[in-house]
Scaffold this active site. Structure first.
Site, short mmCIF file in Angstrom:
data_model
loop_
_atom_site.label_atom_id
_atom_site.label_comp_id
_atom_site.label_asym_id
_atom_site.label_seq_id
_atom_site.Cartn_x
_atom_site.Cartn_y
_atom_site.Cartn_z
N GLU A 57 27.69 6.10 101.39
CA GLU A 57 26.66 5.07 101.17
C GLU A 57 26.33 4.95 99.68
OE1 GLU A 57 24.68 1.97 101.83
OE2 GLU A 57 25.10 3.02 103.70
N GLU A 91 28.67 -1.95 94.88
CA GLU A 91 27.90 -3.20 94.94
C GLU A 91 27.25 -3.51 93.60
OE1 GLU A 91 25.21 -2.62 98.18
OE2 GLU A 91 26.71 -3.18 99.68
#
Length: 123
Positions: free
Chosen positions: A67, A74
């Site tokens: 994650e 991102e």
């Protein structure tokens, strides 16, 4: 030796800052923390051996690592390609797929230990 100790202290500080950013800014990471806690509670309800808690903890650590890497991807993509692009979409989709794979691994493990506890399989 002192130089190595300082390095470890600084690295730990960077890690804590990274976790802070992850949990402040990523709803998915906070949801995964909640799901992790519920998963541990489920193991308690099932009366599972310590081995299963250790396996779940390892899966959880890998999930949070993936994650964090997905979040880093991102952030980089948003900086490099603020407009919608095929490059950005592909990079973000790949990161999402990695997180999904880890969620699936944890889910498969929980289903297996639940089935074992119910006597449906021998685990």
């Amino acid at each position: 030796m002192l130089k190595a100790f300082r390095h470890v202290v600084h690295a730990a500080g960077y890690s804590v800052a990274g976790f802070g950013h992850l949990f402040r800014h990523e709803l998915a990471a906070r949801l995964e923390i909640g799901a992790g806690i519920l998963s541990f509670v489920w193991l308690i309800v099932l009366g599972r051996p310590i081995r299963d808690y250790i396996i779940l903890l390892i899966l959880f650590c890998v999930l949070i690592s993936v994650e964090a890497l997905n979040t880093a991807v991102e952030r980089i993509v948003d900086k490099l390609s603020p407009e919608i692009s095929e490059f950005g979409k592909n990079a973000k989709d790949l990161g999402s797929a990695a997180v999904f794979a880890m969620l699936a691994a944890a889910g498969i493990f929980l289903v297996a230990v639940t089935a074992d506890s119910a006597g449906l399989i021998a685990f």
